[in-house]
Write a protein that holds these residues in place. Sequence first.
Motif, PDB file in Angstrom:
ATOM      1  N   ALA A 128      31.988  37.144  33.316  1.00 48.54           N
ATOM      2  CA  ALA A 128      30.715  37.578  33.612  1.00 48.54           C
ATOM      3  C   ALA A 128      30.607  37.557  35.079  1.00 48.54           C
ATOM      4  O   ALA A 128      29.460  38.154  35.657  1.00 48.54           O
ATOM      5  N   LEU A 129      31.420  36.927  35.773  1.00 46.78           N
ATOM      6  CA  LEU A 129      31.379  36.895  37.106  1.00 46.78           C
ATOM      7  C   LEU A 129      31.519  38.258  37.815  1.00 46.78           C
ATOM      8  O   LEU A 129      31.206  38.471  38.941  1.00 46.78           O
ATOM      9  N   GLY A 130      32.402  39.218  36.945  1.00 47.03           N
ATOM     10  CA  GLY A 130      32.598  40.413  37.419  1.00 47.03           C
ATOM     11  C   GLY A 130      33.739  40.380  38.369  1.00 47.03           C
ATOM     12  O   GLY A 130      34.077  39.729  38.965  1.00 47.03           O
ATOM     13  N   ALA A 135      37.768  39.260  42.491  1.00 50.29           N
ATOM     14  CA  ALA A 135      38.501  39.606  43.590  1.00 50.29           C
ATOM     15  C   ALA A 135      38.272  38.901  44.890  1.00 50.29           C
ATOM     16  O   ALA A 135      39.041  38.862  45.799  1.00 50.29           O
ATOM     17  N   ARG A 136      37.008  38.753  45.078  1.00 51.15           N
ATOM     18  CA  ARG A 136      36.506  38.069  46.359  1.00 51.15           C
ATOM     19  C   ARG A 136      37.129  36.670  46.361  1.00 51.15           C
ATOM     20  O   ARG A 136      37.779  36.286  47.297  1.00 51.15           O
ATOM     21  N   ILE A 137      37.040  35.819  45.237  1.00 50.45           N
ATOM     22  CA  ILE A 137      37.722  34.742  45.236  1.00 50.45           C
ATOM     23  C   ILE A 137      39.242  34.782  45.470  1.00 50.45           C
ATOM     24  O   ILE A 137      39.806  33.703  45.945  1.00 50.45           O
ATOM     25  N   TYR A 138      39.736  35.640  44.917  1.00 53.56           N
ATOM     26  CA  TYR A 138      41.273  35.963  45.029  1.00 53.56           C
ATOM     27  C   TYR A 138      41.716  35.984  46.405  1.00 53.56           C
ATOM     28  O   TYR A 138      42.513  35.611  46.797  1.00 53.56           O
ATOM     29  N   THR A 139      40.712  37.038  47.065  1.00 55.94           N
ATOM     30  CA  THR A 139      41.150  37.345  48.475  1.00 55.94           C
ATOM     31  C   THR A 139      40.897  36.246  49.395  1.00 55.94           C
ATOM     32  O   THR A 139      41.892  36.217  50.103  1.00 55.94           O
ATOM     33  N   GLU A 140      40.167  35.405  49.174  1.00 58.80           N
ATOM     34  CA  GLU A 140      39.683  34.166  49.854  1.00 58.80           C
ATOM     35  C   GLU A 140      40.949  32.857  49.543  1.00 58.80           C
ATOM     36  O   GLU A 140      41.260  32.207  50.268  1.00 58.80           O
ATOM     37  N   GLY A 142      43.523  33.129  46.707  1.00 57.98           N
ATOM     38  CA  GLY A 142      44.655  33.345  45.899  1.00 57.98           C
ATOM     39  C   GLY A 142      44.340  32.823  44.403  1.00 57.98           C
ATOM     40  O   GLY A 142      43.353  32.439  44.081  1.00 57.98           O
ATOM     41  N   GLU A 143      45.395  32.768  43.700  1.00 52.28           N
ATOM     42  CA  GLU A 143      45.478  32.394  42.286  1.00 52.28           C
ATOM     43  C   GLU A 143      44.870  30.960  42.032  1.00 52.28           C
ATOM     44  O   GLU A 143      44.186  30.545  41.036  1.00 52.28           O
ATOM     45  N   LYS A 144      45.084  30.285  43.296  1.00 52.42           N
ATOM     46  CA  LYS A 144      44.942  28.791  42.990  1.00 52.42           C
ATOM     47  C   LYS A 144      43.435  28.612  43.118  1.00 52.42           C
ATOM     48  O   LYS A 144      42.831  27.744  42.192  1.00 52.42           O
ATOM     49  N   ALA A 145      42.768  29.503  44.016  1.00 52.11           N
ATOM     50  CA  ALA A 145      41.183  29.319  43.897  1.00 52.11           C
ATOM     51  C   ALA A 145      40.746  29.916  42.467  1.00 52.11           C
ATOM     52  O   ALA A 145      39.504  29.523  42.178  1.00 52.11           O
ATOM     53  N   LEU A 146      41.230  30.925  41.877  1.00 49.73           N
ATOM     54  CA  LEU A 146      41.000  31.456  40.485  1.00 49.73           C
ATOM     55  C   LEU A 146      40.951  30.323  39.327  1.00 49.73           C
ATOM     56  O   LEU A 146      40.118  30.275  38.608  1.00 49.73           O
ATOM     57  N   MET A 147      42.101  29.664  39.480  1.00 52.18           N
ATOM     58  CA  MET A 147      42.467  28.525  38.588  1.00 52.18           C
ATOM     59  C   MET A 147      41.461  27.405  38.823  1.00 52.18           C
ATOM     60  O   MET A 147      40.886  26.861  37.680  1.00 52.18           O
ATOM     61  N   ALA A 148      41.233  27.143  39.877  1.00 51.02           N
ATOM     62  CA  ALA A 148      40.125  25.994  40.242  1.00 51.02           C
ATOM     63  C   ALA A 148      38.762  26.390  39.679  1.00 51.02           C
ATOM     64  O   ALA A 148      38.201  25.450  39.063  1.00 51.02           O
ATOM     65  N   LYS A 149      38.414  27.856  39.844  1.00 56.37           N
ATOM     66  CA  LYS A 149      37.161  27.959  39.410  1.00 56.37           C
ATOM     67  C   LYS A 149      37.008  28.038  37.890  1.00 56.37           C
ATOM     68  O   LYS A 149      36.125  27.639  37.305  1.00 56.37           O
ATOM     69  N   TYR A 150      38.132  28.467  37.277  1.00 52.99           N
ATOM     70  CA  TYR A 150      38.080  28.670  35.750  1.00 52.99           C
ATOM     71  C   TYR A 150      38.094  27.095  35.321  1.00 52.99           C
ATOM     72  O   TYR A 150      37.445  26.684  34.473  1.00 52.99           O
ATOM     73  N   PHE A 151      38.929  26.185  35.606  1.00 57.88           N
ATOM     74  CA  PHE A 151      39.201  24.958  34.976  1.00 57.88           C
ATOM     75  C   PHE A 151      38.052  23.995  35.406  1.00 57.88           C
ATOM     76  O   PHE A 151      37.372  23.150  34.468  1.00 57.88           O
ATOM     77  N   GLU A 152      37.306  24.135  36.557  1.00 54.78           N
ATOM     78  CA  GLU A 152      35.910  23.590  36.640  1.00 54.78           C
ATOM     79  C   GLU A 152      35.018  23.842  35.678  1.00 54.78           C
ATOM     80  O   GLU A 152      34.061  22.920  34.865  1.00 54.78           O
TER      81      GLU A 152
END
Length: 204
Positions: A128-130, A135-140, A142-152
Amino acid sequence: MSIASKVCKAASLMCAAVLAGALMVGLTACSANDEKAIKDGINTELGAFKNPTKESLETYVNQVSSADFKQIEAYGIDIYEFLGHCFSKFDYSIGKVSVNGNTATAEISLTNVDVQTAMKDTMTEFEALGQEELARIYTEGGEKALMAKYFEAFYSKLDATSETVSSDLTIKLTKTDNVWNIDNDSLNALVSAAYGGANFSNMM
């Protein structure tokens, strides 16, 4: 595969790999009484997940060497934090153990939150974040940031869940070289039940 799907798949692989890796450890029949050896072995391994601390789980985590698990580590996810949330409400009991030569069965009841539902709900929120925001989170970061967001978000779901699921199953074991090993089909069923009846293959 969307960014959200990729993250969810990685989480599913970690769920399945960690517990399966621990339960693949043979139950050493150090006692002349095979029934007692099986019960003691199951208590030792499942008891470690009932008390999910680094001290109780480190032995088992160190034995997981799959490529999937190493990939998850590369994402910067703390495996002990992950297990602590997944198994904070885990419980089990062992019923009758029947031994017939080099084969045996053990009746086990397991209780936990429905980890798969929590994962799917997190996936819905994540999507739902879209794609633009992901893509913005990934750009800033990478995959670690996406994983951190998901697991939080995933940990919040697990912690907020009070409803649990109980599963009763009979596992089969085979003794080889004085070590009792859980049969593959029983291992898969045990992993699923330990995560509240999850079927991670449906999410991969």
